[in-house]
Design a protein around this motif. Structure first.
Motif, PDB file in Angstrom:
ATOM      1  N   THR A 106     127.250  14.566  33.092  1.00  0.00           N
ATOM      2  CA  THR A 106     125.942  15.737  33.018  1.00  0.00           C
ATOM      3  C   THR A 106     124.638  14.228  32.654  1.00  0.00           C
ATOM      4  O   THR A 106     123.385  14.502  32.582  1.00  0.00           O
ATOM      5  CB  THR A 106     125.980  16.048  31.367  1.00  0.00           C
ATOM      6  OG1 THR A 106     126.947  15.666  29.892  1.00  0.00           O
ATOM      7  CG2 THR A 106     127.129  17.270  31.361  1.00  0.00           C
ATOM      8  N   GLY A 107     125.072  13.308  32.122  1.00  0.00           N
ATOM      9  CA  GLY A 107     123.618  12.117  32.386  1.00  0.00           C
ATOM     10  C   GLY A 107     123.798  11.735  30.181  1.00  0.00           C
ATOM     11  O   GLY A 107     122.840  11.648  29.503  1.00  0.00           O
ATOM     12  N   TYR A 108     124.650  13.128  29.033  1.00  0.00           N
ATOM     13  CA  TYR A 108     124.457  12.739  28.054  1.00  0.00           C
ATOM     14  C   TYR A 108     125.043  13.007  27.367  1.00  0.00           C
ATOM     15  O   TYR A 108     126.684  13.668  27.525  1.00  0.00           O
ATOM     16  CB  TYR A 108     123.290  14.663  28.055  1.00  0.00           C
ATOM     17  CG  TYR A 108     122.996  14.830  28.643  1.00  0.00           C
ATOM     18  CD1 TYR A 108     121.424  14.554  28.506  1.00  0.00           C
ATOM     19  CD2 TYR A 108     122.729  16.040  29.393  1.00  0.00           C
ATOM     20  CE1 TYR A 108     120.077  14.990  29.025  1.00  0.00           C
ATOM     21  CE2 TYR A 108     121.455  16.247  30.450  1.00  0.00           C
ATOM     22  CZ  TYR A 108     120.400  16.002  29.851  1.00  0.00           C
ATOM     23  OH  TYR A 108     118.934  16.063  31.254  1.00  0.00           O
ATOM     24  N   ALA A 109     125.146  12.435  25.589  1.00  0.00           N
ATOM     25  CA  ALA A 109     126.276  12.811  24.929  1.00  0.00           C
ATOM     26  C   ALA A 109     126.719  13.947  24.474  1.00  0.00           C
ATOM     27  O   ALA A 109     125.801  14.992  24.210  1.00  0.00           O
ATOM     28  CB  ALA A 109     126.345  11.842  23.873  1.00  0.00           C
ATOM     29  N   ILE A 110     127.880  14.055  24.116  1.00  0.00           N
ATOM     30  CA  ILE A 110     128.538  15.587  23.851  1.00  0.00           C
ATOM     31  C   ILE A 110     127.800  15.860  22.647  1.00  0.00           C
ATOM     32  O   ILE A 110     127.506  15.318  21.634  1.00  0.00           O
ATOM     33  CB  ILE A 110     130.082  15.530  23.214  1.00  0.00           C
ATOM     34  CG1 ILE A 110     130.658  15.426  24.208  1.00  0.00           C
ATOM     35  CG2 ILE A 110     130.541  16.539  22.211  1.00  0.00           C
ATOM     36  CD1 ILE A 110     132.283  15.509  24.317  1.00  0.00           C
ATOM     37  N   GLY A 111     126.821  16.920  21.616  1.00  0.00           N
ATOM     38  CA  GLY A 111     126.423  17.403  20.933  1.00  0.00           C
ATOM     39  C   GLY A 111     124.753  17.396  21.517  1.00  0.00           C
ATOM     40  O   GLY A 111     123.755  17.818  20.867  1.00  0.00           O
ATOM     41  N   GLY A 112     123.990  16.579  22.599  1.00  0.00           N
ATOM     42  CA  GLY A 112     123.325  16.704  22.980  1.00  0.00           C
ATOM     43  C   GLY A 112     123.080  17.497  24.371  1.00  0.00           C
ATOM     44  O   GLY A 112     122.145  17.056  24.915  1.00  0.00           O
ATOM     45  N   VAL A 113     124.003  17.972  25.098  1.00  0.00           N
ATOM     46  CA  VAL A 113     124.087  18.043  26.507  1.00  0.00           C
ATOM     47  C   VAL A 113     122.898  19.458  27.281  1.00  0.00           C
ATOM     48  O   VAL A 113     122.758  20.742  26.224  1.00  0.00           O
ATOM     49  CB  VAL A 113     125.256  18.542  27.021  1.00  0.00           C
ATOM     50  CG1 VAL A 113     125.503  19.839  28.480  1.00  0.00           C
ATOM     51  CG2 VAL A 113     126.120  18.107  26.568  1.00  0.00           C
ATOM     52  N   CYS A 114     121.631  19.146  27.629  1.00  0.00           N
ATOM     53  CA  CYS A 114     121.118  19.845  27.628  1.00  0.00           C
ATOM     54  C   CYS A 114     121.380  20.158  28.687  1.00  0.00           C
ATOM     55  O   CYS A 114     122.222  20.151  29.758  1.00  0.00           O
ATOM     56  CB  CYS A 114     119.760  19.543  28.493  1.00  0.00           C
ATOM     57  SG  CYS A 114     118.039  20.138  28.779  1.00  0.00           S
ATOM     58  N   PRO A 115     120.665  21.263  29.048  1.00  0.00           N
ATOM     59  CA  PRO A 115     120.988  22.809  30.366  1.00  0.00           C
ATOM     60  C   PRO A 115     120.182  22.401  32.122  1.00  0.00           C
ATOM     61  O   PRO A 115     121.165  22.784  33.166  1.00  0.00           O
ATOM     62  CB  PRO A 115     120.599  23.871  30.555  1.00  0.00           C
ATOM     63  CG  PRO A 115     120.069  24.506  28.154  1.00  0.00           C
ATOM     64  CD  PRO A 115     119.902  22.514  28.454  1.00  0.00           C
ATOM     65  N   ILE A 116     119.610  21.408  31.072  1.00  0.00           N
ATOM     66  CA  ILE A 116     118.907  20.626  32.909  1.00  0.00           C
ATOM     67  C   ILE A 116     119.250  19.700  32.542  1.00  0.00           C
ATOM     68  O   ILE A 116     119.138  18.872  31.829  1.00  0.00           O
ATOM     69  CB  ILE A 116     117.578  21.390  32.493  1.00  0.00           C
ATOM     70  CG1 ILE A 116     116.482  20.601  31.710  1.00  0.00           C
ATOM     71  CG2 ILE A 116     117.107  22.865  32.795  1.00  0.00           C
ATOM     72  CD1 ILE A 116     114.980  21.195  32.028  1.00  0.00           C
ATOM     73  N   GLY A 117     119.010  18.875  34.126  1.00  0.00           N
ATOM     74  CA  GLY A 117     119.153  17.164  34.546  1.00  0.00           C
ATOM     75  C   GLY A 117     120.089  17.127  34.428  1.00  0.00           C
ATOM     76  O   GLY A 117     120.235  15.631  33.889  1.00  0.00           O
ATOM     77  N   HIS A 118     121.250  17.355  34.872  1.00  0.00           N
ATOM     78  CA  HIS A 118     122.035  16.547  34.945  1.00  0.00           C
ATOM     79  C   HIS A 118     122.853  15.430  35.844  1.00  0.00           C
ATOM     80  O   HIS A 118     121.936  15.493  37.265  1.00  0.00           O
ATOM     81  CB  HIS A 118     123.614  17.761  34.957  1.00  0.00           C
ATOM     82  CG  HIS A 118     123.582  18.520  33.773  1.00  0.00           C
ATOM     83  ND1 HIS A 118     123.248  19.718  33.816  1.00  0.00           N
ATOM     84  CD2 HIS A 118     123.247  18.769  32.591  1.00  0.00           C
ATOM     85  CE1 HIS A 118     123.767  20.593  32.473  1.00  0.00           C
ATOM     86  NE2 HIS A 118     123.543  19.662  32.133  1.00  0.00           N
ATOM     87  N   ALA A 119     123.391  14.832  35.190  1.00  0.00           N
ATOM     88  CA  ALA A 119     124.207  13.418  37.290  1.00  0.00           C
ATOM     89  C   ALA A 119     124.502  14.376  38.185  1.00  0.00           C
ATOM     90  O   ALA A 119     124.470  13.941  39.136  1.00  0.00           O
ATOM     91  CB  ALA A 119     124.835  12.682  36.200  1.00  0.00           C
ATOM     92  N   VAL A 120     125.507  15.029  38.031  1.00  0.00           N
ATOM     93  CA  VAL A 120     126.040  15.991  39.044  1.00  0.00           C
ATOM     94  C   VAL A 120     125.963  17.847  38.527  1.00  0.00           C
ATOM     95  O   VAL A 120     126.712  17.620  37.477  1.00  0.00           O
ATOM     96  CB  VAL A 120     127.510  16.200  38.856  1.00  0.00           C
ATOM     97  CG1 VAL A 120     128.174  16.866  39.719  1.00  0.00           C
ATOM     98  CG2 VAL A 120     127.668  14.239  39.209  1.00  0.00           C
ATOM     99  N   ALA A 121     125.175  18.161  39.424  1.00  0.00           N
ATOM    100  CA  ALA A 121     124.414  19.552  39.276  1.00  0.00           C
ATOM    101  C   ALA A 121     126.141  20.127  39.121  1.00  0.00           C
ATOM    102  O   ALA A 121     126.952  20.239  39.511  1.00  0.00           O
ATOM    103  CB  ALA A 121     124.255  19.978  40.822  1.00  0.00           C
ATOM    104  N   PRO A 122     126.184  20.950  38.001  1.00  0.00           N
ATOM    105  CA  PRO A 122     127.788  21.967  37.491  1.00  0.00           C
ATOM    106  C   PRO A 122     127.283  23.040  38.128  1.00  0.00           C
ATOM    107  O   PRO A 122     126.231  23.875  38.878  1.00  0.00           O
ATOM    108  CB  PRO A 122     127.092  21.491  35.775  1.00  0.00           C
ATOM    109  CG  PRO A 122     125.953  21.854  35.956  1.00  0.00           C
ATOM    110  CD  PRO A 122     125.354  20.680  36.888  1.00  0.00           C
ATOM    111  N   VAL A 123     128.912  23.682  38.330  1.00  0.00           N
ATOM    112  CA  VAL A 123     129.208  25.414  38.157  1.00  0.00           C
ATOM    113  C   VAL A 123     128.816  25.806  36.908  1.00  0.00           C
ATOM    114  O   VAL A 123     128.411  25.290  35.799  1.00  0.00           O
ATOM    115  CB  VAL A 123     129.747  25.403  38.606  1.00  0.00           C
ATOM    116  CG1 VAL A 123     130.303  26.804  38.189  1.00  0.00           C
ATOM    117  CG2 VAL A 123     130.662  24.828  39.627  1.00  0.00           C
ATOM    118  N   MET A 124     127.549  26.953  37.089  1.00  0.00           N
ATOM    119  CA  MET A 124     126.531  26.897  35.887  1.00  0.00           C
ATOM    120  C   MET A 124     127.007  28.144  35.660  1.00  0.00           C
ATOM    121  O   MET A 124     126.947  29.471  35.965  1.00  0.00           O
ATOM    122  CB  MET A 124     125.345  26.844  35.920  1.00  0.00           C
ATOM    123  CG  MET A 124     125.387  25.642  35.346  1.00  0.00           C
ATOM    124  SD  MET A 124     123.345  25.224  34.656  1.00  0.00           S
ATOM    125  CE  MET A 124     122.668  24.298  36.197  1.00  0.00           C
TER     126      MET A 124
END
Length: 170
Positions: A106-124
């Motif tokens: 994601t590029g984010y730490a747990i607790g701050g994961v934003c719904p947008i802007g991920h390092a790898v596009a997730p299945v959502m």
């Protein structure tokens, strides 16, 4: 338009929140990032800091899809526990995502994961229960950073499939 490097009070944002502010500005989202005085790592903490219902927190839960190691992001109402069996029925068998996997994908730490802007596009998947509210709060890349939006804006920003992901109440 607000300076994306600062919050509503003009204070400098942490790096990850500044990156999210830039992404939101590029999407035309005009609401500022809010820095909570205490941690927003949990939905209850965030809701207390914002003075909203815990159900209005759009929490980001990351899983690891076993078939291909893809990140799976479930954006759930803060009042709901995610039913992993319901999610797996839609996207395939799931495994736990540790802190390293979350940061890497994601590029984010747990607790701050934003719904947008991920390092790898997730299945959502997007919890359908979020659509009960006119106003939501989502993490903005840092455990103290959040931003306000509507469920419709969240769905438009993410392209996530709306689904029933909540565990049934006991």
């Amino acid at each position: 338009m607000q300076n994306p490097a600062a919050n509503a009070a003009g204070e400098a944002l942490p790096d990850a929140a500044r990156r999210v502010a830039g992404l939101l500005a590029a999407l035309g989202h005009d609401r500022p990032i809010v820095m909570l005085p205490a941690s927003g790592k949990t939905s209850a903490e965030a809701a207390a800091g914002l003075g909203c219902q815990v159900e209005q927190i759009a929490k980001s839960i990351i899983f690891r899809r076993l078939a291909d190691d893809a990140p799976v992001l479930v954006i759930a109402s803060g009042g709901n526990r995610v039913d992993e069996a319901k999610v797996a029925a839609r996207v395939g068998a799931l495994g736990k995502a540790d802190a390293r996997f979350v940061r890497e994908k994601t590029g984010y730490a747990i607790g701050g994961v934003c719904p947008i802007g991920h390092a790898v596009a997730p299945v959502m998947l997007l919890d359908r229960d979020l659509f009960r509210y006119d106003s939501l709060w989502a993490a903005a890349g840092h455990p103290h950073a959040v931003f306000n939006l509507t469920p419709q804006q969240l769905q438009a920003m993410t392209g996530a499939e709306v689904a029933d992901v909540a565990q049934e109440s006991a």
